[in-house]
Write an enzyme that holds these catalytic residues in place. Structure first.
Site, PDB file in Angstrom:
ATOM      1  N   TRP A   1      -2.646  -2.776  -1.708  1.00  0.00           N
ATOM      2  CA  TRP A   1      -2.342  -4.193  -1.857  1.00  0.00           C
ATOM      3  C   TRP A   1      -3.234  -4.877  -0.833  1.00  0.00           C
ATOM      4  O   TRP A   1      -3.055  -4.719   0.370  1.00  0.00           O
ATOM      5  CB  TRP A   1      -0.867  -4.453  -1.577  1.00  0.00           C
TER       6      TRP A   1
ATOM      7  N   CYS B   1       0.836  -1.191   0.000  1.00  0.00           N
ATOM      8  CA  CYS B   1       0.000   0.000   0.000  1.00  0.00           C
ATOM      9  C   CYS B   1       0.884   1.259   0.000  1.00  0.00           C
ATOM     10  O   CYS B   1       1.871   1.329   0.723  1.00  0.00           O
ATOM     11  CB  CYS B   1      -0.950   0.088   1.175  1.00  0.00           C
TER      12      CYS B   1
ATOM     13  N   HIS C   1      19.355 -36.526  -7.461  1.00  0.00           N
ATOM     14  CA  HIS C   1      18.613 -37.007  -6.288  1.00  0.00           C
ATOM     15  C   HIS C   1      17.111 -36.782  -6.467  1.00  0.00           C
ATOM     16  O   HIS C   1      16.360 -36.829  -5.495  1.00  0.00           O
ATOM     17  CB  HIS C   1      19.123 -36.308  -5.021  1.00  0.00           C
TER      18      HIS C   1
ATOM     19  N   ASN D   1      -1.955   1.672   5.689  1.00  0.00           N
ATOM     20  CA  ASN D   1      -1.059   0.614   5.202  1.00  0.00           C
ATOM     21  C   ASN D   1      -0.718  -0.258   6.402  1.00  0.00           C
ATOM     22  O   ASN D   1      -0.276   0.256   7.417  1.00  0.00           O
ATOM     23  CB  ASN D   1       0.210   1.266   4.636  1.00  0.00           C
ATOM     24  N   GLY D   2      -0.973  -1.560   6.288  1.00  0.00           N
ATOM     25  CA  GLY D   2      -0.648  -2.451   7.403  1.00  0.00           C
ATOM     26  C   GLY D   2      -1.815  -3.355   7.738  1.00  0.00           C
ATOM     27  O   GLY D   2      -2.721  -3.547   6.928  1.00  0.00           O
TER      28      GLY D   2
ATOM     29  N   GLU E   1       7.977 -14.749 -11.137  1.00  0.00           N
ATOM     30  CA  GLU E   1       7.207 -13.574 -10.745  1.00  0.00           C
ATOM     31  C   GLU E   1       6.832 -12.686 -11.927  1.00  0.00           C
ATOM     32  O   GLU E   1       5.836 -11.983 -11.873  1.00  0.00           O
ATOM     33  CB  GLU E   1       7.908 -12.768  -9.649  1.00  0.00           C
TER      34      GLU E   1
ATOM     35  N   LYS F   1       5.910  -4.240  -3.973  1.00  0.00           N
ATOM     36  CA  LYS F   1       7.344  -4.048  -3.806  1.00  0.00           C
ATOM     37  C   LYS F   1       7.791  -4.221  -2.362  1.00  0.00           C
ATOM     38  O   LYS F   1       8.824  -4.794  -2.083  1.00  0.00           O
ATOM     39  CB  LYS F   1       7.690  -2.639  -4.298  1.00  0.00           C
TER      40      LYS F   1
ATOM     41  N   ARG G   1       3.924  -0.210  -4.814  1.00  0.00           N
ATOM     42  CA  ARG G   1       3.679  -0.780  -3.483  1.00  0.00           C
ATOM     43  C   ARG G   1       2.394  -1.605  -3.423  1.00  0.00           C
ATOM     44  O   ARG G   1       2.145  -2.306  -2.458  1.00  0.00           O
ATOM     45  CB  ARG G   1       3.595   0.349  -2.439  1.00  0.00           C
TER      46      ARG G   1
ATOM     47  N   LYS H   1      12.885 -14.760 -10.723  1.00  0.00           N
ATOM     48  CA  LYS H   1      12.562 -13.669 -11.645  1.00  0.00           C
ATOM     49  C   LYS H   1      11.559 -14.143 -12.699  1.00  0.00           C
ATOM     50  O   LYS H   1      10.617 -13.441 -13.039  1.00  0.00           O
ATOM     51  CB  LYS H   1      13.820 -13.136 -12.361  1.00  0.00           C
TER      52      LYS H   1
ATOM     53  N   GLU I   1      17.721 -17.342  -8.103  1.00  0.00           N
ATOM     54  CA  GLU I   1      17.289 -15.980  -8.440  1.00  0.00           C
ATOM     55  C   GLU I   1      16.742 -15.928  -9.874  1.00  0.00           C
ATOM     56  O   GLU I   1      15.725 -15.283 -10.138  1.00  0.00           O
ATOM     57  CB  GLU I   1      18.466 -15.004  -8.245  1.00  0.00           C
TER      58      GLU I   1
HETATM   59  C1  F6R Z   1      11.817 -10.461  -5.954  1.00  0.00           C
HETATM   60  C2  F6R Z   1      11.755  -9.481  -4.888  1.00  0.00           C
HETATM   61  C3  F6R Z   1      11.394  -9.959  -3.528  1.00  0.00           C
HETATM   62  C4  F6R Z   1      12.158  -9.155  -2.467  1.00  0.00           C
HETATM   63  C5  F6R Z   1      11.672  -9.548  -1.061  1.00  0.00           C
HETATM   64  C6  F6R Z   1      12.444  -8.825   0.019  1.00  0.00           C
HETATM   65  O1  F6R Z   1      12.197  -9.881  -7.155  1.00  0.00           O
HETATM   66  O2  F6R Z   1      11.945  -8.324  -5.115  1.00  0.00           O
HETATM   67  O3  F6R Z   1      11.610 -11.325  -3.380  1.00  0.00           O
HETATM   68  O4  F6R Z   1      13.515  -9.402  -2.604  1.00  0.00           O
HETATM   69  O5  F6R Z   1      10.310  -9.262  -0.928  1.00  0.00           O
HETATM   70  O6  F6R Z   1      12.305  -7.447  -0.110  1.00  0.00           O
HETATM   71  P1  F6R Z   1      13.282  -6.449   0.630  1.00  0.00           P
HETATM   72  O7  F6R Z   1      14.633  -6.615   0.034  1.00  0.00           O
HETATM   73  O8  F6R Z   1      12.706  -5.094   0.393  1.00  0.00           O
HETATM   74  O9  F6R Z   1      13.269  -6.845   2.090  1.00  0.00           O
END
Ligand code: F6R
Length: 614
Positions: free
Chosen positions: A75, A2, A507, A101-102, A491, A609, A27, A488, A484
């Site tokens: 969100w 949010c 395995h 937010n929360g 998502e 985010k 956000r 990517k 990673e």
């Molecule tokens: C994936 C991504 C998330 C963040 C995770 C932690 O691309 O961005 O997996 O890495 O939510 O976020 P931070 O680093 O803000 O604690």
């Protein structure tokens, strides 16, 4: 999660607020809404879906001009993403508009209390309960700031709240506990927001609000008090990036722009960290050298991509310092009753500095007397504020929801931490540290080299747009890179993607290999002979079973090229630093494949985010 904005001043509040929401949309983008106050009347517009839907509504409804407004981009947590559940929420007496937010944990009890008082809520949200409670308090005669203070004292959970009262139309009141809130200080105007990006166009002077504090802003004043009603000490700071950093600058996506910013972000993160004699000086570290010498265990806590940075850190830190290093998902950490104490250094990695799981993990660690060091990209955010020491990554604002330059700069900060510990504990010679620092300083050029030769990766993405599953394998630090790469792709492209430690294939996961399944293989530099040869064997195993192999390896690694259907060449770098170059093609592959599939790369479905709920 949010995004929240509040404005008071001479500009058209609606324009300022909607523009602020655009910069905060990363956000959350389930719904958006605004409220403005004019002539003691509240005007509210809100709509499910992305901000564009709200803008269409505003174009139809034409709210009157006003210098006071608040806005929200959501969100969803409590209640689905509908018009009714969108913020702002309005109190039954029609006076209060409030955004949040929360999560309010005791909302059920509070809702029952309101029901007993004859107040029924229209939405399914926990937020509306707060709006109603504040409404009750102003009806009883309290000024908005007092009403908010009384109500905040009754709430449990995490919240940033921003409210306006139609009968006191000279200001905005905001409060925070466990959720982000910054104040933007302008001339004849002031702002509150979840993130400075919302007001960076108007001012770069900011104040970070502490835990359990309230702020009331008018065009000319900013007053901060605690939830106990006492004046609070304020911490002003200057934001060292400007509007251009928060805009796309000609790229189709923020993510693509941020991938291309990586050479500079890595260089900035290295800047000023050591002197001409390669003595590392991490001046944000407020833990004494004596304490660092006593550390007998390191635990890295983080989530998602930041967790993968932690996995890389483990290899480097253990190798350079010989201190045992564990890496733990922050969401699991405190619930398993971890063995931590005064000689444990807990390293929290977080781009946003607001991730609730990571925040709760460090609070738990500090309760057990551990020292906490944060690696963070967001100045003034909660995690560094609650840590004993900080290494800031200087990536600049990361707006694309999928982390890219955040990850690479986290890796750099982890390397710096490992070298710093090695220096303090005298387990590496000065010239050894100097050599690694020299290699690190060459990394921005190496990353640029990868980006200059990215064409084959883009072609590959076009070719694979219809694939239903993609696998990634690697060993040693190549393993987190594989994880990673898979994250990517999941998502952004919404396709099945898995990362495996190459040695684990036999395995179980090797059963997934069938004809033409794409498998990305991260091959270690030849500097680690044994490791390199093992991955070459794994490569042969999967190729024999029909996989289409996309091999990321050193540019002149002829030994692997014969097993590669597609070869992605990486510059020659040392083993531990290879993630800084090997991750980049995988980021670009996911970005491009999602683009080919017509997805919104910057705002993937169901994500946000900054994950400020547990
Ligand atoms: C994936 C991504 C998330 C963040 C995770 C932690 O691309 O961005 O997996 O890495 O939510 O976020 P931070 O680093 O803000 O604690």
């Amino acid at each position: 999660m949010c995004g929240i904005v509040g404005y008071v001043g001479e500009k058209v509040a609606l324009d300022v607020v909607v523009e602020g929401l655009r910069r905060l949309e990363y956000r959350g983008y389930d719904s958006a809404g605004v409220a403005i106050v004019t002539n003691e009347t509240l005007w509210v517009a809100k709509k499910a879906g992305k901000l564009g839907n709200l803008e269409k509504l505003l174009a139809e409804e034409q709210l009157p001009p006003s210098g006071l407004g608040i806005g929200h981009t959501r969100w969803a947590t409590h209640g689905g993403p509908t018009d009714v559940n969108a913020h702002p929420h309005i109190s039954s007496n029609g006076r209060i508009a409030l955004v949040h937010n929360g999560i309010i944990e005791n909302y059920v009890t509070l809702r029952e209390e309101l029901a007993a008082a004859g107040i029924t809520c229209e939405s399914e949200t926990d937020t509306e309960i707060v709006a109603q409670l504040v409404g009750q308090q102003v009806s009883a005669g309290l000024p908005l700031v007092e009403a908010m203070r009384v109500v905040c004292g009754r709430l449990r959970g995490a919240f940033t709240l921003v409210a306006v009262d139609s009968e006191t139309p000279d200001g905005v009141v905001a409060a925070r506990r466990n959720s982000p809130l910054v104040v933007g200080v302008g001339e004849g105007e002031n702002f509150v927001a979840s993130d400075v990006a919302a007001f960076i166009e108007h001012t770069r002077e900011a104040i970070e609000l502490g835990q359990d504090q309230l702020v009331s802003i008018t065009p000319d004043t900013v007053k901060v008090i605690t939830f106990d009603g006492e004046p609070a000490e304020v911490k002003p700071y200057h934001v060292d990036w400007d509007l251009s950093a928060a805009e796309k600058g000609g790229y189709d996506w923020f993510m693509r722009k941020e991938i291309y910013e990586q050479p500079r972000a890595v260089a900035d993160t290295l800047l000023g960290r050591h002197d001409a004699n390669s003595q590392l000086t991490l001046d944000e570290i407020r833990i004494s050298e004596a304490e660092l010498r006593r550390v007998d265990k390191i635990i890295v806590v983080a989530c998602g991509t930041a967790f993968y940075a932690g996995l890389v850190a483990k290899y480097a830190i253990e190798h350079w310092t010989r201190i045992p290093c564990e890496v733990e998902l922050a969401s699991e950490f405190r619930y398993r009753d971890p063995i931590v104490g005064p000689t444990t250094l807990v390293v929290a990695i977080s781009q946003s500095g607001e991730t609730a799981d990571t925040l709760m993990a460090i609070r738990h660690a500090r309760e057990q007397q551990s020292r906490v060091l944060a690696i963070c990209n967001t100045n003034g955010s909660t995690i560094p504020r609650e840590s004993d020491a900080v290494i800031y990554t200087h990536a600049g604002p990361e707006i694309g929801v999928a982390s890219t330059k955040g990850f690479l700069t986290q890796l750099v900060a982890c390397y710096l931490l490992g070298l710093y510990l090695a220096q303090v504990r005298e387990v590496k010679y000065g010239d050894e540290i100097a050599e690694i620092l020299r290699e690190l300083s060459a990394m921005p050029d190496a990353i640029s080299e990868v980006l200059d030769d990215i064409g084959p990766v883009l072609n590959l993405a076009a070719e694979f747009a219809d694939k239903r599953s993609v696998l990634f394998i690697g060993r040693h630090v190549g393993y987190p890179v594989a994880l990673e790469g898979a994250l990517k792709l999941k998502e952004l492209a919404y396709i099945h993607a898995e990362g495996f430690a190459a040695g684990e294939l036999k395995h179980g996961p090797i059963a997934l290999i069938e004809d033409q399944v794409p498998v990305f293989v991260v091959v270690p530099p030849r500097g680690r002979d044994l490791l390199h040869d093992k991955v070459v064997s794994n490569l042969q195993e999967i190729r024999a079973r029909g996989a289409k192999t996309i091999v990321l390896a050193e540019e002149d690694d002829d030994e692997v090229s014969r097993y590669a259907d597609v070869m992605i060449k990486l510059p020659r770098v040392s083993t531990l630093l290879q993630p800084l170059v090997a991750t980049v093609p995988l980021q670009m592959f996911a970005c491009e494949l999602a683009t080919q599939k017509g997805h919104d790369v910057d705002q993937p479905r169901n994500l946000a985010k900054s994950v400020t709920v547990e």
